[in-house]
Design a protein around this motif. Structure first.
Motif, short mmCIF file in Angstrom:
data_model
loop_
_atom_site.label_atom_id
_atom_site.label_comp_id
_atom_site.label_asym_id
_atom_site.label_seq_id
_atom_site.Cartn_x
_atom_site.Cartn_y
_atom_site.Cartn_z
N SER A 56 8.71 6.99 15.55
CA SER A 56 7.63 7.85 15.05
C SER A 56 8.14 9.21 14.59
O SER A 56 7.48 9.91 13.85
N ARG A 64 5.64 8.87 4.71
CA ARG A 64 4.74 8.65 5.84
C ARG A 64 3.37 8.14 5.37
O ARG A 64 2.89 8.48 4.30
N LEU A 65 2.76 7.33 6.22
CA LEU A 65 1.42 6.83 5.96
C LEU A 65 0.40 7.95 6.13
O LEU A 65 0.56 8.81 7.01
N PRO A 67 -2.32 10.24 7.41
CA PRO A 67 -2.78 10.38 8.79
C PRO A 67 -4.15 9.75 9.05
O PRO A 67 -4.39 9.19 10.13
N VAL A 70 -3.59 6.14 9.41
CA VAL A 70 -2.95 5.88 10.71
C VAL A 70 -4.01 5.83 11.80
O VAL A 70 -4.03 4.92 12.64
N GLU A 74 -5.03 2.66 14.18
CA GLU A 74 -4.95 2.81 15.64
C GLU A 74 -6.28 2.46 16.30
O GLU A 74 -6.32 1.81 17.36
N GLN A 101 4.82 1.57 4.15
CA GLN A 101 4.42 2.69 5.00
C GLN A 101 3.71 2.20 6.26
O GLN A 101 3.92 2.73 7.36
N ALA A 105 5.08 2.79 10.00
CA ALA A 105 4.25 3.55 10.95
C ALA A 105 3.94 2.77 12.22
O ALA A 105 3.71 3.37 13.28
N PHE A 106 3.98 1.44 12.14
CA PHE A 106 3.65 0.61 13.31
C PHE A 106 4.74 -0.45 13.52
O PHE A 106 4.49 -1.66 13.42
#
Length: 601
Positions: A56, A64-65, A67, A70, A74, A101, A105-106
């Motif tokens: 991360s 970056r993805l 926010p 994200v 999540e 991305q 991110a995951f």
């Protein structure tokens, strides 16, 4: 009694001298091996755990993805929803970037991403759903991700593997089991000795360094975990740094020992393939290779299944049943589910009785190639001994050399067309420009030059008697050997030695990386007096060079009688030709005390 070395063509020493008596590998801790990477750095395990920041914290190359997205994903992961739909761009490249991305991110979540398009509006969407490793669509998605670089994104983890009294394939198999990955996902540059404490680099297609760092098993440590952009390949090393102890040296032999060490460092040794190349049982691996190259399939199978004196109980009974009954199914029942060469052969014979070729082809290719490469090595040893014995220790007209002198020390010898372009026949006018360390001998095949010396006729006479012609292609493509070149004589590098005196015969004299991490310290010893004397040697060898052959030259003693293990540190043999279950077999090609470069094919 014939010395075992002679059976495999090992008969000459390069330098004169009387050597000295002693014992190598009295303890596992007396033989330390550290890989040397392609940049020439000695590889060390300096810390357990992760060197790289958490996933991360790393800004991926794809960016970056968003926010908000994200947070949306999540929230989905914490919900009971079956799937999540997110809008995607009309632009194909933008959609590809969005996939990357999300993936970055995951990294630890198994998220299946399915491209959709609304039938009524034409809007592009991505459906995100949970998946398992067994979901076919997810496995296809992962395969695509692994095989495609995401604009330089780091898909691999590199780590340092430290092991004690464990062979490389076993250690990698254990790590793979822990990560729930097939062993083929873990790659390494070369195989290291089992009967030693060794350090090497390994790469893995895995995205969770913290999970990898949690591995902890007896005799195997991993650390210095970091992201990398590519995986390791077999042969991605310069060589190995050896640190070893020769014990049971006579207290009166100090002068002889020092003279031998100086000679070894200055003159080097004949670059023989060591005994490990030919197996440890009564049936040498090159004998199976001979049968394969003669296309005597039944003979090759019978040699593989022939009883050995040092078989473990299960393998011995399996072989006995086969010899007595010829019943593959009965022999296989004795063997059980053990994954080994014998098992591969018997399983296929149980399906197709007397189909000897099919039985052999059921053995993983790299294991089969070990047999034929062993025959090449046997021929090389015989011709090396003949070359030294009959033509001496200086270059002669007709020798093979690289076109540029001192090329023989290249970290990896080229093969096929690349090597052919660089290798030449030595002429009278060029003799002064070359040394014995530039002389090459071929590992025979259809795509190599042969020396214009009596060495070639000597070699061809052997193959004619064996009923084999390696200059022609084999009717089975796998057994068509192109050949390669190997320096006749090689020198160790960065040689250091020290004589130690001590009073406890089992006293530890070297610290491995694992010992240092565990805070172990050496007990006191003396450079002048004590009840026992040992020689501590340190040196670098290029990849595919055998440490046992180096020590043979140093001591002027057969490598067949140098090694001995104490009862407190037994050196267990693998059971039969055992391989881990579901094993992806790498070509261990060369010795177990060296790092194998890519095998000749």
């Amino acid at each position: 009694m014939v010395d075992k070395e002679t059976l495999f063509g090992i008969s000459e020493y390069f330098a004169s001298g009387i050597g000295f008596d002693g014992t190598l590998k009295s303890r596992i801790s007396d033989f330390l091996v550290n890989e040397i990477d392609t940049d020439g750095n000695v590889v060390h395990l300096t810390r357990l755990g992760v060197d790289t920041p958490a996933a991360s914290e790393v800004a991926p190359a794809c960016g970056r993805l968003d926010p908000q997205l994200v947070a949306k994903i999540e929230a989905f992961l914490h919900s009971n929803d079956a799937n999540l739909l997110i809008e995607a761009s009309e632009d194909k490249n933008a959609r590809r970037l969005l996939h990357q991305q999300i993936d970055a991110a995951f990294p630890t979540h198994k998220l299946l991403r399915t491209p959709l398009r609304d039938a009524s509006t034409g809007v592009h969407q991505i459906e995100i759903s949970r998946a398992s490793s067994r979901t076919p669509a997810f496995r296809r998605q992962e395969a695509t991700r692994m095989n495609r670089s995401a604009d330089g994104a780091s898909h691999f983890l590199h780590f340092i593997l430290y092991k004690e009294n464990t062979d490389t394939m076993e250690a990698v198999h254990r790590i793979g089991q822990y990560l729930r990955l097939p062993p083929k996902c873990l790659q390494y540059a070369g195989v290291k000795d089992k009967r030693a404490k060794t350090v090497q680099k390994v790469s893995v297609r895995f995205r969770d360094p913290q999970r990898l760092a949690g591995f902890n098993q007896t005799g195997v440590l991993i650390g210095n975990i970091a992201y990398a952009q590519k995986q390791l390949q077999l042969g991605d090393l310069t060589g190995n740094r050896f640190r070893l102890v020769i014990r049971e040296v006579s207290l009166t032999d100090r002068t002889r020992v020092e003279e031998a060490a100086r000679s070894f460092a200055e003159q080097g040794f004949v670059n023989y393939f060591g005994l490990q190349r030919f197996g440890t049982t009564e049936v040498a691996t090159f004998e199976v290779g001979q049968a394969l190259l003669r296309a005597e399939w039944a003979e090759a199978v019978q040699l593989i299944l022939k009883p050995r004196e040092n078989d473990n109980v299960v393998t011995a009974k399996c072989r006995a049943v086969w010899v007595e009954t010829g019943d593959a199914e009965a022999a296989l029942r004795v063997l059980g589910r053990k994954s080994c060469v014998e098992g591969f052969v018997l399983k296929e014979l149980a399906r197709k009785k007397d189909d000897w070729l099919a039985a052999l082809q059921a053995v993983p290719r790299n294991m089969r190639m070990m047999y034929v490469h062993s025959y090449q090595s046997y021929l090389w040893n015989l011709t090396a001994s003949y070359r030294i014995r009959e033509l001496g220790r200086k270059p002669v007209v007709g020798d093979l050399v690289y076109k540029t002198a001192s090329h023989g020390d290249a970290k990896r010898l080229k093969r096929g067309a690349d090597a052919e372009a660089e290798v030449t026949i030595l002429t009278e006018a060029e003799l002064e420009a070359y040394s014995i360390y530039d002389v090459l001998l071929p590992l025979p095949g259809y795509d190599v030059q042969f020396p214009q010396t009596p060495v070639t006729e000597f070699l061809l006479d052997i193959t004619r008697k064996d009923g084999i012609d390696l200059r022609s292609r084999h009717k089975i493509k796998d057994y068509s050997l192109s050949g390669s070149y190997r320096p006749l004589v090689t020198k160790p590098r960065d040689v250091r030695w020290e004589i130690k005196f001590f009073d406890d015969p089992d006293q530890m004299l070297l610290l491995s990386d694992g010992d240092v991490l565990n805070g172990v310290s050496l007990p006191p010893s003396s450079a002048e007096s004590g009840s026992y004397m040992a020689l501590i040697m340190e040196f670098n060898l290029l990849a595919s060079v055998y440490a046992t052959m180096a020590i043979r030259e140093l001591m002027k003693r057969s490598s067949n009688v140098l090694s001995k293990f104490s009862a407190s540190e037994p050196a267990e043999e693998p059971e039969g030709n055992a391989l881990p279950s579901d094993c992806f077999v790498q070509d261990v090609g060369d010795s177990l005390d060296e790092a194998a470069s890519a095998p000749s094919t």
